[in-house]
Design a protein around this motif. Structure first.
Motif, PDB file in Angstrom:
ATOM      1  N   LEU A 190       0.339  -1.382  -0.243  1.00 18.77           N
ATOM      2  CA  LEU A 190      -0.147  -0.167  -0.108  1.00 18.77           C
ATOM      3  C   LEU A 190       0.655   0.405   0.209  1.00 18.77           C
ATOM      4  CD1 LEU A 190      -3.087   1.028   0.455  1.00 18.77           C
ATOM      5  CD2 LEU A 190      -2.487   1.025   2.497  1.00 18.77           C
ATOM      6  N   ASP A 191       1.322   1.993  -1.006  1.00 22.58           N
ATOM      7  CA  ASP A 191       2.045   3.324  -1.060  1.00 22.58           C
ATOM      8  C   ASP A 191       1.401   4.222  -1.028  1.00 22.58           C
ATOM      9  OD1 ASP A 191       4.190   4.221  -1.482  1.00 22.58           O
ATOM     10  OD2 ASP A 191       4.317   4.445  -3.779  1.00 22.58           O
ATOM     11  N   LEU A 192       1.347   4.908   0.048  1.00 23.04           N
ATOM     12  CA  LEU A 192       1.074   6.584   0.101  1.00 23.04           C
ATOM     13  C   LEU A 192       1.591   7.315  -0.261  1.00 23.04           C
ATOM     14  CD1 LEU A 192      -2.115   5.006   3.142  1.00 23.04           C
ATOM     15  CD2 LEU A 192      -2.525   5.858   0.437  1.00 23.04           C
ATOM     16  N   PRO A 193       2.716   8.095  -1.015  1.00 18.66           N
ATOM     17  CA  PRO A 193       3.849   8.192  -1.117  1.00 18.66           C
ATOM     18  C   PRO A 193       3.756  10.116   0.029  1.00 18.66           C
ATOM     19  CG  PRO A 193       2.718   8.523  -3.118  1.00 18.66           C
ATOM     20  CD  PRO A 193       2.029   7.954  -2.716  1.00 18.66           C
ATOM     21  N   PHE A 194       2.291  11.017  -0.649  1.00 18.92           N
ATOM     22  CA  PHE A 194       1.747  11.706  -0.134  1.00 18.92           C
ATOM     23  C   PHE A 194       1.749  12.008   1.460  1.00 18.92           C
ATOM     24  CE2 PHE A 194       1.412  11.064  -4.924  1.00 18.92           C
ATOM     25  CZ  PHE A 194       2.534  12.468  -4.864  1.00 18.92           C
ATOM     26  N   TRP A 195       2.221  12.816   2.633  1.00 18.01           N
ATOM     27  CA  TRP A 195       2.255  13.047   3.485  1.00 18.01           C
ATOM     28  C   TRP A 195       2.218  14.587   4.079  1.00 18.01           C
ATOM     29  CZ3 TRP A 195       5.221  14.976   7.437  1.00 18.01           C
ATOM     30  CH2 TRP A 195       7.223  14.972   6.768  1.00 18.01           C
ATOM     31  N   ASP A 196       1.188  14.422   5.144  1.00 16.53           N
ATOM     32  CA  ASP A 196       0.573  15.681   5.790  1.00 16.53           C
ATOM     33  C   ASP A 196       1.003  16.033   7.671  1.00 16.53           C
ATOM     34  OD1 ASP A 196       1.157  19.137   6.300  1.00 16.53           O
ATOM     35  OD2 ASP A 196      -0.897  18.919   6.378  1.00 16.53           O
ATOM     36  N   GLU A 197       1.703  16.506   8.077  1.00 20.82           N
ATOM     37  CA  GLU A 197       1.817  16.118   9.816  1.00 20.82           C
ATOM     38  C   GLU A 197       1.517  17.299  10.309  1.00 20.82           C
ATOM     39  OE1 GLU A 197       3.453  13.514  13.258  1.00 20.82           O
ATOM     40  OE2 GLU A 197       4.451  14.507  11.369  1.00 20.82           O
ATOM     41  N   ILE A 198       0.313  18.317  11.712  1.00 20.34           N
ATOM     42  CA  ILE A 198       1.037  19.687  12.365  1.00 20.34           C
ATOM     43  C   ILE A 198       0.653  19.060  13.831  1.00 20.34           C
ATOM     44  CG2 ILE A 198      -0.682  19.990  10.555  1.00 20.34           C
ATOM     45  CD1 ILE A 198      -2.662  20.283  12.321  1.00 20.34           C
ATOM     46  N   THR A 199       0.970  20.049  14.060  1.00 23.27           N
ATOM     47  CA  THR A 199       1.976  20.035  15.438  1.00 23.27           C
ATOM     48  C   THR A 199       0.935  21.377  15.746  1.00 23.27           C
ATOM     49  OG1 THR A 199       4.285  18.718  15.374  1.00 23.27           O
ATOM     50  CG2 THR A 199       3.337  19.569  17.693  1.00 23.27           C
ATOM     51  N   GLY A 200       0.077  19.977  17.161  1.00 25.14           N
ATOM     52  CA  GLY A 200      -0.392  21.722  18.098  1.00 25.14           C
ATOM     53  C   GLY A 200       0.062  22.079  19.425  1.00 25.14           C
ATOM     54  N   TYR A 201      -0.600  22.700  20.344  1.00 24.55           N
ATOM     55  CA  TYR A 201      -0.116  22.581  21.519  1.00 24.55           C
ATOM     56  C   TYR A 201      -0.014  21.621  22.565  1.00 24.55           C
ATOM     57  CZ  TYR A 201      -0.505  25.225  26.166  1.00 24.55           C
ATOM     58  OH  TYR A 201      -0.274  25.291  27.334  1.00 24.55           O
ATOM     59  N   ASP A 202      -1.264  20.189  22.156  1.00 32.50           N
ATOM     60  CA  ASP A 202      -0.526  19.168  22.593  1.00 32.50           C
ATOM     61  C   ASP A 202       0.881  18.939  21.488  1.00 32.50           C
ATOM     62  OD1 ASP A 202       0.191  16.460  23.327  1.00 32.50           O
ATOM     63  OD2 ASP A 202      -1.803  16.136  23.878  1.00 32.50           O
ATOM     64  N   THR A 203       2.047  18.406  22.212  1.00 34.58           N
ATOM     65  CA  THR A 203       3.466  17.795  21.032  1.00 34.58           C
ATOM     66  C   THR A 203       3.585  16.266  21.524  1.00 34.58           C
ATOM     67  OG1 THR A 203       4.416  18.939  22.637  1.00 34.58           O
ATOM     68  CG2 THR A 203       4.511  20.368  21.422  1.00 34.58           C
ATOM     69  N   ASN A 204       2.922  15.811  21.974  1.00 30.40           N
ATOM     70  CA  ASN A 204       3.282  14.330  22.179  1.00 30.40           C
ATOM     71  C   ASN A 204       2.408  13.310  20.991  1.00 30.40           C
ATOM     72  OD1 ASN A 204       4.216  14.297  24.593  1.00 30.40           O
ATOM     73  ND2 ASN A 204       2.241  15.113  25.842  1.00 30.40           N
ATOM     74  N   ILE A 205       0.642  14.113  21.254  1.00 33.74           N
ATOM     75  CA  ILE A 205       0.245  13.457  19.612  1.00 33.74           C
ATOM     76  C   ILE A 205       0.161  14.623  18.351  1.00 33.74           C
ATOM     77  CG2 ILE A 205      -0.011  11.074  20.861  1.00 33.74           C
ATOM     78  CD1 ILE A 205      -3.038  12.932  21.082  1.00 33.74           C
ATOM     79  N   HIS A 206      -0.010  13.898  16.846  1.00 37.78           N
ATOM     80  CA  HIS A 206      -0.999  14.607  16.001  1.00 37.78           C
ATOM     81  C   HIS A 206      -1.190  14.483  15.334  1.00 37.78           C
ATOM     82  CE1 HIS A 206       4.167  15.788  16.511  1.00 37.78           C
ATOM     83  NE2 HIS A 206       3.526  15.850  17.828  1.00 37.78           N
ATOM     84  N   LEU A 207      -1.542  14.995  14.325  1.00 32.76           N
ATOM     85  CA  LEU A 207      -2.888  15.135  13.142  1.00 32.76           C
ATOM     86  C   LEU A 207      -1.253  14.841  12.003  1.00 32.76           C
ATOM     87  CD1 LEU A 207      -5.623  17.585  14.085  1.00 32.76           C
ATOM     88  CD2 LEU A 207      -5.589  15.111  14.377  1.00 32.76           C
ATOM     89  N   ALA A 208      -2.109  13.432  11.180  1.00 35.10           N
ATOM     90  CA  ALA A 208      -1.330  13.502   9.834  1.00 35.10           C
ATOM     91  C   ALA A 208      -1.917  12.668   9.000  1.00 35.10           C
ATOM     92  CB  ALA A 208       0.004  12.783  10.202  1.00 35.10           C
ATOM     93  N   VAL A 209      -1.945  13.172   7.772  1.00 30.23           N
ATOM     94  CA  VAL A 209      -2.530  12.439   6.534  1.00 30.23           C
ATOM     95  C   VAL A 209      -1.744  11.763   5.731  1.00 30.23           C
ATOM     96  CG1 VAL A 209      -3.533  13.233   4.558  1.00 30.23           C
ATOM     97  CG2 VAL A 209      -4.043  14.215   6.298  1.00 30.23           C
ATOM     98  N   LEU A 210      -2.288  10.497   5.497  1.00 27.84           N
ATOM     99  CA  LEU A 210      -1.203   9.694   4.358  1.00 27.84           C
ATOM    100  C   LEU A 210      -1.920   9.818   3.146  1.00 27.84           C
ATOM    101  CD1 LEU A 210       0.405   6.399   5.869  1.00 27.84           C
ATOM    102  CD2 LEU A 210       1.598   8.925   5.534  1.00 27.84           C
ATOM    103  N   SER A 211      -1.571   9.906   1.730  1.00 33.77           N
ATOM    104  CA  SER A 211      -2.058   9.861   0.924  1.00 33.77           C
ATOM    105  C   SER A 211      -1.335   9.386  -0.603  1.00 33.77           C
ATOM    106  CB  SER A 211      -2.457  11.644   0.755  1.00 33.77           C
ATOM    107  OG  SER A 211      -3.540  11.537  -0.900  1.00 33.77           O
ATOM    108  N   ARG A 212      -2.281   8.621  -1.458  1.00 31.92           N
ATOM    109  CA  ARG A 212      -1.889   8.481  -3.371  1.00 31.92           C
ATOM    110  C   ARG A 212      -2.073   9.402  -3.939  1.00 31.92           C
ATOM    111  NH1 ARG A 212      -4.248   5.314  -7.328  1.00 31.92           N
ATOM    112  NH2 ARG A 212      -6.344   5.547  -6.519  1.00 31.92           N
ATOM    113  N   PHE A 213      -2.963   9.875  -3.347  1.00 24.13           N
ATOM    114  CA  PHE A 213      -2.545  11.323  -4.560  1.00 24.13           C
ATOM    115  C   PHE A 213      -2.041  12.946  -3.581  1.00 24.13           C
ATOM    116  CE2 PHE A 213      -7.267   9.312  -4.191  1.00 24.13           C
ATOM    117  CZ  PHE A 213      -7.017   8.823  -5.592  1.00 24.13           C
ATOM    118  N   PRO A 214      -1.431  13.560  -4.693  1.00 26.10           N
ATOM    119  CA  PRO A 214      -0.918  14.105  -4.484  1.00 26.10           C
ATOM    120  C   PRO A 214      -1.783  15.191  -3.401  1.00 26.10           C
ATOM    121  CG  PRO A 214      -0.908  14.425  -6.754  1.00 26.10           C
ATOM    122  CD  PRO A 214      -2.129  13.284  -6.434  1.00 26.10           C
ATOM    123  N   ILE A 215      -0.951  15.410  -2.485  1.00 29.84           N
ATOM    124  CA  ILE A 215      -1.760  17.012  -1.648  1.00 29.84           C
ATOM    125  C   ILE A 215      -1.225  18.217  -2.024  1.00 29.84           C
ATOM    126  CG2 ILE A 215      -1.440  18.427   0.600  1.00 29.84           C
ATOM    127  CD1 ILE A 215      -1.333  15.200   2.010  1.00 29.84           C
TER     128      ILE A 215
END
Length: 310
Positions: free
Chosen positions: A93-118
């Motif tokens: 399963l190739d999901l080459p495009f990704w994004d991640e952000i760090t909010g006020y809580d630096t321990n756990i993050h929101l992230a996105v993996l995608s087969r399509f370009p971001i």
């Protein structure tokens, strides 16, 4: 010389006479959301590192869904995300495009993996609100990315992980979660202000029930009200027939809250009007798998969409 009407009719007849293989089939893609429960490499505070067995079970769940776009909550540092991405690729399963952000809580993050370009990202990491006279931050922020599915089709993914139900010494957790939901709704309203019918999804762990004040706030009302896809288990039950109650009895819980020994639906895939028109109900479900709790206290959701071929 052919008239325009005659030419269009000729083209239509020609296309209908083509063999099935020569016709452009609709493109189907899948969007999933999964709270992976402390997918972190090293313990921090009250959070334990994810065991290798639990990490493997997370990967098995993702591979079973085969998502094209995957929103993740409780992801660890970037190295954890890239390690997950690499292991998924090794398993097919190739999901080459990704994004991640760090909010006020630096321990756990929101992230996105995608087969399509971001193709665009608008991280919301500084959202805040006033509660009981104190200025508080949205702990994990909100992810907002534009994803180019094909040259003619793009949609926006907004992902969130709202305040948990654990008590806080800072403020009432219900009020805190409601304020975060109101902040999320402002992000949605800004997107709808450009075009209420555009293609977008709002997904994630909202930590509250469908009839709660935070959820009603996120869903909105009127022309910009979001559509709740309400994924359910694929457990062999027959679909709803003349008895409408059968539809409401589908098994839709997404989370096990050990403190109260409660199963509840707190994870969602919500759609704006544009993306709703492409939604596939039969491709939308909650993944069921043996020993699911090894991966997370949440179960992953996936929704399918059908769009014209490019």
């Amino acid at each position: 010389m052919f008239s325009a009407f005659t030419l269009r009719r000729f083209c239509l007849v020609f296309l209908l006479c083509l063999p099935p293989a020569a016709r452009a089939e609709p493109q189907i893609f899948r969007v999933a959301t999964f709270n992976v429960e402390n997918y972190i490499e090293s313990p921090t505070g009250s959070r334990h590192a994810k065991s290798p067995a639990a990490q493997a079970k997370v990967r098995d769940c993702i591979l079973a869904m085969k998502p094209d776009v995957l929103a993740l909550q409780e992801m660890g540092a970037t190295n954890s995300l890239l390690d997950l991405q690499s292991n998924l690729k090794s398993s097919g399963l190739d999901l080459p495009f990704w994004d991640e952000i760090t909010g006020y809580d630096t321990n756990i993050h929101l992230a996105v993996l995608s087969r399509f370009p971001i193709v665009a990202r608008r991280p919301h990491t500084n959202e805040n609100f006033l509660l009981d006279g104190r200025r508080l931050a949205v702990s994990r922020g909100f992810t907002e990315v534009d994803i180019q599915v094909n040259p003619r089709y793009m949609f926006t993914l907004i992902a969130a992980h709202l305040k948990s139900r654990l008590p806080s010494a800072i403020a009432d957790e219900d009020d805190w979660r409601y304020q975060e939901a109101a902040a999320l709704r402002r992000v949605i309203d800004a997107r709808c202000a450009q075009d209420p019918a555009q293609n977008f999804a709002v997904v994630g762990d909202f930590n509250d029930a469908p009839d709660s004040k935070p959820l009603r706030t996120i869903l909105g009302h009127g022309a910009t009200r979001l559509f709740d896809t309400r994924p359910a288990e694929r457990n062999g039950d027959s679909p709803a027939g003349t008895d409408g109650n059968r539809e409401s009895r589908r098994i839709t819980w997404t989370d096990y809250y050990a403190k109260d020994d409660v199963y509840s639906r707190i994870d969602y895939i919500l759609l704006g009007r544009g993306l709703q028109s492409h939604w596939l109900k039969d491709e939308t479900y909650i993944l069921t798998t043996p020993n699911w709790g090894l991966a997370s206290d949440h179960r992953p959701l996936v929704a399918g969409f059908s769009i014209p071929a490019p």
